[in-house]
Scaffold this motif. Structure first.
Motif, PDB file in Angstrom:
ATOM      1  N   SER A  62       0.827  -1.213   0.000  1.00  0.00           N
ATOM      2  CA  SER A  62       0.000   0.000   0.000  1.00  0.00           C
ATOM      3  C   SER A  62       0.862   1.264   0.000  1.00  0.00           C
ATOM      4  N   LEU A  63       2.186   1.093   0.044  1.00  0.00           N
ATOM      5  CA  LEU A  63       3.088   2.240   0.117  1.00  0.00           C
ATOM      6  C   LEU A  63       3.249   2.904  -1.253  1.00  0.00           C
ATOM      7  N   GLU A  64       3.374   4.213  -1.230  1.00  0.00           N
ATOM      8  CA  GLU A  64       3.601   4.981  -2.453  1.00  0.00           C
ATOM      9  C   GLU A  64       5.095   5.227  -2.622  1.00  0.00           C
ATOM     10  N   PRO A  65       5.578   5.404  -3.869  1.00  0.00           N
ATOM     11  CA  PRO A  65       7.002   5.686  -4.084  1.00  0.00           C
ATOM     12  C   PRO A  65       7.495   6.891  -3.309  1.00  0.00           C
ATOM     13  N   SER A  66       6.631   7.879  -3.091  1.00  0.00           N
ATOM     14  CA  SER A  66       7.048   9.094  -2.388  1.00  0.00           C
ATOM     15  C   SER A  66       7.457   8.835  -0.943  1.00  0.00           C
ATOM     16  N   GLY A 105      17.797  -6.715   5.562  1.00  0.00           N
ATOM     17  CA  GLY A 105      18.093  -5.295   5.731  1.00  0.00           C
ATOM     18  C   GLY A 105      17.044  -4.424   5.088  1.00  0.00           C
ATOM     19  N   GLN A 106      16.644  -4.786   3.857  1.00  0.00           N
ATOM     20  CA  GLN A 106      15.616  -4.013   3.166  1.00  0.00           C
ATOM     21  C   GLN A 106      14.242  -4.215   3.806  1.00  0.00           C
ATOM     22  N   LEU A 107      13.989  -5.433   4.330  1.00  0.00           N
ATOM     23  CA  LEU A 107      12.729  -5.649   5.058  1.00  0.00           C
ATOM     24  C   LEU A 107      12.645  -4.736   6.270  1.00  0.00           C
ATOM     25  N   SER A 108      13.766  -4.632   7.012  1.00  0.00           N
ATOM     26  CA  SER A 108      13.801  -3.762   8.196  1.00  0.00           C
ATOM     27  C   SER A 108      13.521  -2.319   7.807  1.00  0.00           C
ATOM     28  N   ARG A 109      14.183  -1.857   6.742  1.00  0.00           N
ATOM     29  CA  ARG A 109      14.002  -0.461   6.319  1.00  0.00           C
ATOM     30  C   ARG A 109      12.575  -0.212   5.853  1.00  0.00           C
ATOM     31  N   LEU A 110      11.985  -1.198   5.177  1.00  0.00           N
ATOM     32  CA  LEU A 110      10.611  -1.034   4.706  1.00  0.00           C
ATOM     33  C   LEU A 110       9.648  -0.833   5.874  1.00  0.00           C
ATOM     34  N   LEU A 111       9.838  -1.610   6.949  1.00  0.00           N
ATOM     35  CA  LEU A 111       8.945  -1.474   8.097  1.00  0.00           C
ATOM     36  C   LEU A 111       9.100  -0.102   8.746  1.00  0.00           C
ATOM     37  N   LEU A 112      10.329   0.416   8.748  1.00  0.00           N
ATOM     38  CA  LEU A 112      10.538   1.754   9.295  1.00  0.00           C
ATOM     39  C   LEU A 112       9.863   2.811   8.422  1.00  0.00           C
ATOM     40  N   LYS A 120      -0.168  -3.769   8.413  1.00  0.00           N
ATOM     41  CA  LYS A 120      -0.828  -4.098   7.141  1.00  0.00           C
ATOM     42  C   LYS A 120       0.173  -4.698   6.167  1.00  0.00           C
ATOM     43  N   GLU A 121       1.391  -4.146   6.111  1.00  0.00           N
ATOM     44  CA  GLU A 121       2.414  -4.668   5.194  1.00  0.00           C
ATOM     45  C   GLU A 121       2.858  -6.067   5.607  1.00  0.00           C
ATOM     46  N   ALA A 122       3.030  -6.271   6.918  1.00  0.00           N
ATOM     47  CA  ALA A 122       3.425  -7.597   7.403  1.00  0.00           C
ATOM     48  C   ALA A 122       2.371  -8.636   7.061  1.00  0.00           C
ATOM     49  N   GLN A 123       1.102  -8.284   7.226  1.00  0.00           N
ATOM     50  CA  GLN A 123       0.024  -9.219   6.905  1.00  0.00           C
ATOM     51  C   GLN A 123       0.022  -9.560   5.420  1.00  0.00           C
TER      52      GLN A 123
END
Length: 975
Positions: A62-66, A105-112, A120-123
Motif C-alpha cells: 500500500s506504500l507509495e514511491p514518495s 536489511g531491506q525488510l527492516s528499512r521497509l517497516l521503518l 498491514k504490510e506484514a500481513q
C-alpha cells in the motif's frame, strides 16, 4: 516462522494460495512479534541483514514511491534500492503496487518507512509468501514437514560448500528460534483468551461417562478421549492445535447414530473430520457449527440423548425451576440428593458442591475476561434514600460505602420484591409469552453470597415486569454495591447487561442512567419545578455515563454522530454545578479529537468554558481548564479564549498552587494559549511569566511539563527572554536538562534554546554547563528529544563567544552529531543539518566533520520530499562546500541532481538555501554540467527576479558560473 505460520496463525477457509489471515487477536499478536524480529534484525545481525534471499518476497504493497527517500532511486511509479546484489540487481524493487524484497536489511528499512502501516504490510507479506523460509534459504529448506525441520536445515548446510553457508546456518537457526518463540507466544496468548476451559470440559466428560453404557436408560453408549496424554495445562490437544484454542478431542457413540469425533475448544464444541488412523491423529477441519458446550452439541445431534437425559432427570425442569424460583436461590438439597444416588463415593464430594450442569460452570464464567464496566459507576448510600446519590469530589464517580446489605435493608428488599411480584401478577398475562427461558448456568456454590441470588431475582423482574416494577427493581438494585465483582457477575450471568442497555430506549423517563435533553422552558408554570429537577437528575446521570464512555475513540465518535455536542453545549448553560462537572469532563475527553474541536467551536462552547473558570468549584475549574488545553491546539480557539476574557482567570488560578491537579490543567491551558503571540502579550501584562518562573521548581512533573512548555513559547519574544533572565529563570531550566521525562526534556530544550538567542542569557547557559547537557541529550533514545536538543544547540553555537573551541571541547561530540545523519526520523535529520550548518562556520570543525564522513551522509539525504529537511540540508551542503574538495565529493556522491529538483518546491526558504548550495557547487565544472542537464538554468532564471535579495544573488551567481563554463567549453572547441 514456517511451523508457526502453518500451525499457529488462523486462516480463512481457503488454506493454500488464496487464503487470507483472519482478523483475530492471535494473528495480530503473531504479526507484531514478526515485525519486532524483522525491525531489529538490521541492528542485531548487520552481517546477516545483507544476505540475499534465494527468491524475493513478493506482495502488493500500500506504500507509495514518495514514501521512499534516502537510499532509494525514486520515480513516479517505481522505486529501486541503491543497495544491489553481485549481479547489480536492486535488493528492493517496487513497481506499484507490487514490491519485491531480497534481504532482511531491506525488510527492516521497509517497516521503518511503513510507520503506522507496518502491520498491514506484514500481513500482506505473510499472506503472499506462505512458506517464506523456502524463499529466503532455498527449496531444500521446506518447513512444511515440521518434524524434520532442524535436521533438514543443519544437514543441508553441513553438506554445502557455499562460502555463505555460515551465514545461511545462522539465519536458519535465527528463523528456527523465531518459530519456537511464535509457537510459545501463541500458547500464552491463547491461554489468556480461553473461555471454555480444560477443567470445565473435563468435568462435563467425566460426568457424561457416569451416565453412559449399553442399554436404554443411559444417555450415551460411550464417550472417550482420542488421546490418553494430558498436558500440564489440562489440555489433550497437541501444542500447535492448542494455539487455535483447542482443548481435546472425544469420540462419542450415541444410541441412535454413528460415532462422532468432536473437538472441544475455548470457543465452543464442534464436529471435526474424524480420526485419520489408529494412533489418535485427527482431521482437525471443522465440519459443523460451533456449540457453546458438549451437552448442547449432543442434544442437537442425538434425539435419543436428549430424551434419555430427560428420563434420567439430568436436566432441570424449567417449569419446576419457575415454580421454585431457582433464578434467585440455590437448588433444593433433595434435588441434588436424587442425583448423588447413582454416583460413586469419589464423585459425591464434588457433586455436593456443584449443581448438575453440563454448560460452563460459574467459576469458569468468573474466570473469563469480564466486560470493562467494573469501575464506571459506584453508588453511595445517602441517608437511607435509594435515590439520593452523592458524587465523589475528585473523580465525579459515585461510590458506595457499605460492603454488604444490612439486615434491615434485606427486609426492605424483601418487601420491594413482594411489591414487584404483586405488580407483575397484574401484568403477567401480557408478558408471559415473551418471557425468555431462565438461565441454567449458575451453580449452587457455597462461596457465592446472598446478594448474587437477590440481584439475579431483580434482573428477572427487569425482564418481565411493567414500567412500575422496572423502576422499583432498578431502585432496589442501586442499593447493592455494584462495584463488587460478585454483583457484576450476577447481572451479567443472567443477561442483565442487555436488559439495562435496552432500557435506555424506553419512553419511561424514570427508567433511563443517559437522557441529556432537559433544557429549561421558562413558559412552564412554577409547579413544574419538580419535573424539571427530575429531568436535570436524568441528564446528570446521562452525562456521567457519557463521561465514563468517552475514554474510547469509538465511543467518542458515536457520541458525536448521535448529536451529543449540541446537547452538551445546552447543558453547559445550566446553573447546576453537579451537572456541569460531568458535562465538561466529557468535553475534555472528547476535545482530543479534531472533529470534536471543530464542533466545539461551532456550538460556541468556549465562551461557557471561560465563564465557568470563574466558578467557586475547583473541580469544575480544573475540567474547564483541561478542556481549553485540549481545544487550544487550534488558533481560532486560542483567539476565542482571549476574546471571551479567558486569559485573566487562567492567570489568577496560576497563583493557587495547593491543588496540583487543577494547577496542571491551568498551566496546560496557558501553555497552549501561549502559542499565539497576542495571548503572550496579555500574559506579560498579567505577570504570568514571572509566576511561571517561580513554578519551574519543586512541582510535579505534569506541572513542570506545562510550565516549561509555556516558557518556551513566551521566550520566542525578546521582552520575555529578558524577564526570564532577570527573574533567575535560566538556572532552573538548565537544571531540568538532567531529567528523564521525555515530554519535559522536549519542552525544556526548546525553552533553553529560545533563551540562548539572547547573548546575555547564552553566557549564563554556558557558565552553567548547559551546552554540554544539551549535547549529551543527542544520545537520548527518543527521537523527539534528540531533535529538540539539536534545534536548541543551533542558537547556542551561534551566540557563544568562542563557539568553535566550545564545540571541540566535547569529546566525541562532532562524531556523535555526524552519525545522527543516519537517523530515519525527519525531524532529527532536519535539526542535525541545522546544527551542522552552524558547526561548519568554524573551519577547523568543518575539517573534523569532513573526516567523519559528513559529505556522503548529507548526499544520501538529498532524495527527500520533506521541505523542512530540504531547507536545512541545502544550507548544510552549502556550508560544507567551503572545505577542501567537498564540492567535488558532493558531485561524486550524486547530490547535485536532487538539489536541482528542490527549485520546483513552493517553499521560498527551500529556494534560497538551494540556490546558495548550487552556487557553491557550481564552482566545480562537473557539477555545472549536471545542473545544466537537469534544467537548473531555466529554474534559476525565474528566481533572479525574486524580491528575496539573497535568493537573487545566489541564483545569479550560479547561472554566471554555468555560463562561464559554457563559454570556456565553446572557446576550447574552436582553438
Amino acid at each position: 516462522m514456517g511451523v508457526a505460520l502453518t500451525k499457529s496463525t488462523q486462516w480463512t477457509a481457503a488454506e493454500h494460495g488464496t487464503g487470507t489471515l483472519e482478523i483475530t487477536p492471535l494473528n495480530e499478536a503473531i504479526l507484531k512479534e514478526i515485525i519486532m524480529f524483522v525491525e531489529s534484525f538490521i541492528y542485531k545481525h548487520p552481517q546477516e541483514a545483507k544476505f540475499v534471499f534465494a527468491e524475493p518476497l513478493e506482495w502488493n504493497t500500500s506504500l507509495e514511491p514518495s514514501a521512499f527517500e534516502s537510499g532509494y532511486v525514486v520515480s513516479e511509479t517505481t522505486v529501486k534500492s541503491e543497495e544491489i546484489d553481485k549481479n547489480g540487481q536492486p535488493l528492493l524493487f517496487l513497481s506499484v503496487p507490487q514490491i519485491k524484497i531480497r534481504s532482511f536489511g531491506q525488510l527492516s528499512r521497509l517497516l521503518l518507512i511503513a510507520k503506522t502501516a507496518k502491520l498491514k504490510e506484514a500481513q500482506a507479506c505473510v499472506e503472499a509468501n506462505r512458506d517464506p523460509i523456502v524463499k529466503i534459504l532455498g527449496s531444500d529448506y521446506n518447513t512444511m514437514k515440521e518434524d524434520s525441520i532442524a535436521l533438514n536445515i543443519l544437514g543441508k548446510i553441513t553438506r554445502d560448500d557455499d562460502p555463505e553457508s555460515e551465514i545461511k546456518m545462522k539465519i536458519a537457526m535465527l528463523l528456527k528460534q523465531l518459530d519456537l518463540h511464535l509457537l510459545n507466544h501463541s500458547l500464552k496468548h491463547i491461554s489468556l483468551e480461553i473461555s471454555l476451559n480444560p477443567v470445565a470440559v473435563k468435568k462435563d466428560i467425566e460426568l457424561l461417562k457416569h451416565f453412559s453404557g449399553k442399554g436404554d436408560p443411559t444417555v450415551l453408549e460411550s464417550i472417550e478421549y482420542t488421546s490418553d496424554y494430558e498436558f500440564s495445562n489440562g489440555c489433550r490437544a497437541p501444542p500447535w492445535r492448542q494455539t487455535h484454542g483447542e482443548i481435546c478431542y472425544v469420540l462419542v457413540k450415541p444410541h441412535d447414530g454413528e460415532t462422532l469425533c468432536i473437538t472441544c475448544s475455548a470457543g465452543g464444541v464442534f464436529l471435526n473430520g474424524g480420526k485419520t488412523d489408529d494412533e489418535g491423529d485427527v482431521n482437525y477441519e471443522r465440519k459443523s457449527s460451533i456449540y457453546k458446550d458438549l451437552v448442547t452439541f449432543l442434544r442437537e445431534k442425538s434425539p435419543k440423548f436428549s430424551e434419555n437425559m430427560s428420563k434420567q432427570g439430568i436436566s432441570i425442569n424449567e417449569d419446576q425451576q419457575k415454580d421454585n424460583d431457582q433464578l434467585g436461590r440455590a437448588p433444593k438439597k433433595e434435588e441434588a440428593a436424587a442425583f448423588r444416588k447413582d454416583i460413586s463415593g469419589s464423585d459425591k464430594r464434588s457433586l455436593e458442591k456443584n449443581q448438575i450442569n453440563f454448560g460452563r460452570n460459574q467459576m469458569t464464567k468468573r474466570w473469563e475476561p469480564s466486560l470493562n464496566w467494573k469501575t464506571t459507576v459506584n453508588y453511595k448510600e445517602s441517608k437511607g434514600s435509594a435515590k439520593e446519590i452523592q458524587e465523589d469530589k475528585r473523580t465525579g464517580k459515585l461510590e458506595k460505602t457499605r460492603p454488604s446489605i444490612s439486615h434491615g435493608r434485606a427486609q426492605l428488599l424483601r418487601k420491594s420484591a413482594e411489591k414487584i411480584e404483586e405488580i407483575i401478577s397484574d401484568s403477567s398475562s401480557e408478558s408471559e409469552e415473551d418471557e425468555e427461558p431462565p438461565d441454567h448456568r449458575q451453580e449452587a456454590s457455597a462461596d457465592l453470597p446472598s446478594e448474587y441470588w437477590q440481584i439475579q431475582k431483580l434482573v428477572k423482574y427487569l425482564k418481565g415486569g411493567n414500567q412500575t416494577a422496572t423502576v422499583i427493581a432498578l431502585c432496589s438494585m442501586r442499593d447493592f454495591n455494584l462495584a463488587q465483582e460478585t454483583c457484576q457477575l450476577a447481572i451479567r450471568d443472567v443477561g442483565g447487561l442487555e436488559v439495562l442497555i435496552n432500557l435506555l430506549e424506553t419512553d419511561e423517563v424514570k427508567c433511563k442512567v443517559a437522557l441529556l435533553d432537559c433544557a429549561h422552558d421558562s413558559t412552564k408554570p412554577a409547579q413544574s419545578s419538580l419535573y424539571e429537577a427530575r429531568d436535570v437528575e436524568v441528564a446528570r446521570c446521562g452525562a456521567l455515563a457519557l463521561w465514563s464512555c468517552s475514554k474510547s475513540h469509538t465511543n467518542k465518535e458515536a457520541i458525536r454522530k448521535a448529536g451529543g455536542i449540541p446537547l452538551l453545549a445546552r447543558l453547559l448553560k445550566t446553573s447546576h454545578e453537579n451537572m456541569l462537572i460531568p458535562v465538561v469532563g466529557t468535553l475534555q475527553e472528547c476535545a482530543s479529537e479534531e472533529n470534536y474541536r471543530a464542533a466545539i467551536k461551532a456550538e460556541r462552547i468556549i465562551e461557557n468554558l471561560v465563564k465557568n473558570l470563574n466558578s467557586e468549584n475547583e473541580e469544575l475549574q480544573e475540567h474547564c481548564a483541561m478542556a481549553i488545553y485540549q481545544c487550544a491546539e487550534d488558533k481560532e480557539t486560542r483567539d476565542l479564549v482571549r476574546l471571551h476574557g479567558g486569559l485573566k482567570p487562567l492567570a489568577s488560578l496560576l497563583n493557587n498552587t495547593d491543588n496540583k491537579e487543577r494547577l496542571a490543567a491551568v498551566t496546560g491551558a496557558i501553555w497552549k494559549c501561549s502559542i499565539s503571540k497576542e495571548n503572550v502579550t496579555k500574559f506579560r501584562e498579567y505577570k504570568v511569566i514571572e509566576t511561571l518562573v517561580r513554578l519551574s521548581t519543586d512541582q510535579p512533573e505534569e506541572v513542570l511539563v506545562n510550565v516549561v512548555g509555556a516558557l518556551g513559547e513566551c521566550c520566542q519574544e525578546h521582552e520575555n527572554r529578558v524577564i526570564v533572565r532577570k527573574c533567575g529563570g535560566i538556572q532552573p531550566l538548565v537544571n531540568l536538562l538532567v531529567g528523564i521525562n521525555q515530554a519535559l526534556l522536549v519542552n525544556v530544550t526548546k525553552a533553553v534554546g529560545a533563551c540562548a538567542v539572547e547573548p546575555e542569557s547564552m553566557a549564563i547557559i554556558d557558565r552553567l554547563d548547559g551546552v554540554r547537557l544539551l549535547w549529551s541529550l543527542l544520545k537520548n533514545p527518543h527521537p523527539d528529544v534528540k531533535a529538540s536538543a539539536a534545534w536548541a544547540l543551533c542558537p547556542c553555537i551561534e551566540n557563544a563567544k568562542d563557539a568553535g573551541e566550545m564545540v571541540r571541547s566535547f569529546v566525541g561530540g562532532l562524531e556523535l552529531i555526524v552519525n545522527l545523519l543516519k537517523s530515519d526520523n525527519k525531524e532529527v535529520l532536519a535539526s542535525v543539518c541545522a546544527a551542522i550548518t552552524n558547526i561548519a562556520k568554524d573551519q577547523e570543525n568543518l575539517a573534523v566533520i569532513t573526516d567523519h564522513g559528513v559529505v556522503p551522509l548529507l548526499s544520501k539525504l538529498a532524495n527527500t520530499n520533506n521541505n523542512k529537511l530540504r531547507h536545512h540540508l541545502a544550507e548544510a551542503i552549502s556550508r560544507c562546500c567551503m572545505w577542501g574538495r567537498n564540492r567535488v565529493a558532493f558531485g561524486e556522491h550524486k547530490a547535485v541532481a536532487p538539489l536541482v529538483r528542490y527549485l520546483k518546491s513552493n517553499d521560498t526558504n527551500v529556494h534560497r538555501a538551494t540556490a546558495q548550495a548550487l552556487y557553491q557547487l557550481s564552482e566545480d565544472a562537473d557539477n555545472c554540467i549536471t545542473m545544466h542537464e537537469n534544467g537548473a538554468v531555466k529554474l534559476l532564471l525565474d528566481m533572479v527576479g525574486s524580491p528575496d535579495q539573497d535568493l537573487q544573488e545566489a541564483a545569479a551567481g550560479c547561472i554566471s558560473n554555468i555560463r562561464r563554463l559554457a563559454l570556456a567549453t565553446e572557446k576550447a572547441r574552436y582553438t
